[in-house]
Design a protein around this motif. Structure first.
Motif, PDB file in Angstrom:
ATOM      1  N   SER A 104       0.848  -1.178   0.000  1.00  0.00           N
ATOM      2  CA  SER A 104       0.000   0.000   0.000  1.00  0.00           C
ATOM      3  C   SER A 104       0.889   1.236   0.000  1.00  0.00           C
ATOM      4  CB  SER A 104      -0.907   0.001   1.237  1.00  0.00           C
ATOM      5  OG  SER A 104      -1.596   1.226   1.350  1.00  0.00           O
ATOM      6  N   LEU A 105       0.679   2.116  -0.975  1.00  0.00           N
ATOM      7  CA  LEU A 105       1.475   3.333  -1.116  1.00  0.00           C
ATOM      8  C   LEU A 105       0.609   4.510  -0.698  1.00  0.00           C
ATOM      9  CD1 LEU A 105       2.930   2.476  -4.649  1.00  0.00           C
ATOM     10  CD2 LEU A 105       3.793   1.790  -2.400  1.00  0.00           C
ATOM     11  N   ALA A 106       0.877   5.065   0.477  1.00  0.00           N
ATOM     12  CA  ALA A 106       0.031   6.110   1.045  1.00  0.00           C
ATOM     13  C   ALA A 106       0.386   7.480   0.463  1.00  0.00           C
ATOM     14  CB  ALA A 106       0.188   6.124   2.569  1.00  0.00           C
ATOM     15  N   PRO A 107      -0.551   8.434   0.525  1.00  0.00           N
ATOM     16  CA  PRO A 107      -0.276   9.778   0.009  1.00  0.00           C
ATOM     17  C   PRO A 107       0.896  10.471   0.703  1.00  0.00           C
ATOM     18  CG  PRO A 107      -2.640   9.464   0.294  1.00  0.00           C
ATOM     19  CD  PRO A 107      -1.966   8.278   0.910  1.00  0.00           C
ATOM     20  N   ASP A 108       1.207  10.088   1.954  1.00  0.00           N
ATOM     21  CA  ASP A 108       2.330  10.716   2.661  1.00  0.00           C
ATOM     22  C   ASP A 108       3.662  10.053   2.328  1.00  0.00           C
ATOM     23  OD1 ASP A 108       2.105   8.303   3.936  1.00  0.00           O
ATOM     24  OD2 ASP A 108       1.821   9.116   5.953  1.00  0.00           O
ATOM     25  N   ASN A 109       3.667   9.251   1.264  1.00  0.00           N
ATOM     26  CA  ASN A 109       4.870   8.574   0.759  1.00  0.00           C
ATOM     27  C   ASN A 109       5.322   7.410   1.627  1.00  0.00           C
ATOM     28  OD1 ASN A 109       5.079  10.388  -1.433  1.00  0.00           O
ATOM     29  ND2 ASN A 109       6.176  11.857  -0.143  1.00  0.00           N
ATOM     30  N   SER A 110       4.520   6.982   2.589  1.00  0.00           N
ATOM     31  CA  SER A 110       4.853   5.800   3.372  1.00  0.00           C
ATOM     32  C   SER A 110       4.402   4.545   2.638  1.00  0.00           C
ATOM     33  CB  SER A 110       4.198   5.867   4.757  1.00  0.00           C
ATOM     34  OG  SER A 110       2.786   5.880   4.641  1.00  0.00           O
ATOM     35  N   VAL A 111       5.076   3.440   2.934  1.00  0.00           N
ATOM     36  CA  VAL A 111       4.786   2.153   2.305  1.00  0.00           C
ATOM     37  C   VAL A 111       4.415   1.154   3.385  1.00  0.00           C
ATOM     38  CG1 VAL A 111       5.650   0.291   0.843  1.00  0.00           C
ATOM     39  CG2 VAL A 111       6.380   2.647   0.417  1.00  0.00           C
TER      40      VAL A 111
END
Length: 467
Positions: free
Chosen positions: A159-166
């Protein structure tokens, strides 16, 4: 002088001789034709035998040439094959996973600040707020899946979140060689409780999760553990499943102890009614034992107090789906009616001002009985074009804060609810463009008017969607 007898014989001979003469001529003609046909066929047979002999000779030469060529290639490849065998495993090309990516973005127009998103009477439960105002990307996915061998199938989704976390959304294996309709799954996976929970967000009919999913499951419930499903060998679809896991996700909490943290069980059944109708219904149960489940809640004095809950959490879900497609052809037009009802009971200890910031730390008993439901309908009125409506509603029910009642607000009978209208265009199975307009009334005297413009793009192979 002729006698009568002599005259009669002469007359008979005069008729017979011409007939015999005619028959002899016919026979001669037939013999001549037979002789001509025989000569013709002998000439054709001789020609065919000559062509056959020439072809056999050519084939023998070609076969000899091919054998010599094969020997030459074998000599050339012998050294390179030995080098390749040393450089790579023999099964290097046997494992070739399917790779997919789902890209999503949205433009959000909101009348209320999404950073202050809250649902009255319900514990905050993770990242459930809508997207930030303006343009942004939505959670995207990167997936890898393949049959590891003839007995195991593997799936990994980031999952690639909008805050650039994975984050690892799912990472599980499935045993595919178990007889009797049994399907074991192990690893991290979305639970199959309810109807919508194990479907990824990009296949939902609306931009966001229904309110009951947000309030009771933090959007979706997933677990690290083991799942076992069994499908009955009957004409009517009957699926029975059970799961055990670590219970680390909401409504559970992180735990560092042996044993089982969550238990889930469910049964689903369904079938067809004629050629145009189909349905599915189910009952699900989820039980957890949260330990120090932390969250922040505004108290009766307007302070943001840190709370901690430890105890038991039991959730029941009833779901139903009905689909209509004229004569079974869903490509032209179709309609889906979908709904779920949630009921939860929690009891245990609640600690107010857990971190001591307010200097009022206090632990007391806590109990709640809450419910919620949603109903939506989606109509595809022509190929690629759909419209839908959804209504969500929550009932905070009865909350008992014990001695912490002095610090926490009591409920005033307000029921959070939301209305949504959706319109989308799907030019292919790999892309979708959606507009959603909704009105949220999640806090007393607060109305949030929302508009979402969303795109969903799928790259590469992607598994089929569930019923």
């Amino acid at each position: 002088m002729r006698t009568p007898v002599t005259a009669a014989l002469a007359a008979a001979l005069s008729f017979t001789l011409p007939a015999l003469a005619a028959n002899d001529a016919d026979l001669a003609q037939i013999r001549a034709q037979l002789k001509e046909m025989k000569q013709t066929y002998e000439q054709r047979i001789a020609a065919l035998e000559s062509r056959l002999a020439a072809a056999e000779k050519t084939a023998a030469v070609a076969e000899k040439t091919a054998i010599q060529a094969e020997k030459s290639v074998a000599k050339v490849e012998a050294g390179s094959l030995q080098t390749a065998a040393a450089a790579a495993p023999a099964s290097a090309s046997a494992f070739n996973p399917a790779i997919s990516a789902v890209l999503q973005g949205v433009y959000a127009d909101l009348s209320q600040d999404p950073d202050k998103y809250a649902i009255y009477g319900f514990v905050p439960s993770g990242d459930i707020a809508p997207a930030k105002r303006g343009f942004s990307i939505v959670e995207s996915e990167l997936g890898f899946s393949a049959s590891v061998d003839d007995k195991v199938y593997g799936n990994l989704i980031f999952s690639l979140a909008p805050d650039n976390s994975v984050e690892v959304e799912e990472a599980y294996g499935v045993l595919t060689a178990i007889p009797g309709g049994l399907t074991p799954k192990f690893g991290r996976f979305l639970s199959s409780i309810g109807y919508l929970n194990d479907q990824h967000q990009h296949v939902w009919d609306f931009y966001d999760a229904p309110l009951p999913y947000q309030a009771f499951l933090g959007g979706q419930f997933k677990s690290d553990g083991v799942q076992l499903k069994w499908i009955a060998p009957t004409d009517t679809f009957i699926e029975v499943g059970a799961e055990v896991g670590d219970g680390a996700n909401f409504p559970g909490g992180e735990r560092n102890r042996n044993g089982i943290g969550d238990v889930a069980a469910y049964v689903h059944t369904g079938g067809d009614i004629g050629r145009s109708h189909s349905w599915r219904a189910g009952l699900s149960y989820l039980g957890l034992r949260p330990k120090d489940r932390e969250y922040v809640q505004t108290d009766s004095n307007g302070n943001d107090a840190q709370l901690g809950f430890s105890g038991t959490s039991y959730l029941g879900i009833a779901d139903f789906v009905w689909k209509y497609a004229p004569n079974g052809n869903a490509q032209e037009t179709n309609f889906k009616l979908q709904g779920e009802y949630f009921w939860r009971k929690e009891s245990g200890d609640l600690t107010y001002d857990r971190d001591g910031t307010l200097g009022l730390t206090n632990t007391s008993n806590y109990a709640s009985r809450q419910s919620g439901w949603y109903l939506d309908g989606v109509y595809q009125f022509m190929p690629a074009w759909r419209a839908g409506a959804r209504y969500d509603r929550l009932d905070p029910g009865n909350l008992s804060y014990g001695a912490n009642f002095a610090y926490l607000d009591s409920l005033s009978g307000f029921n959070p609810q939301r209305y949504a209208l959706m319109f989308d265009y799907t030019p292919s199975e790999f892309s979708r463009f959606r507009m959603q307009v909704q009105q949220s009334k999640l806090l007393p005297d607060v109305t949030d008017n929302q508009v979402f413009l969303q795109y969903i793009l799928t790259l590469g192979a992607h598994g089929g969607h569930k019923y």
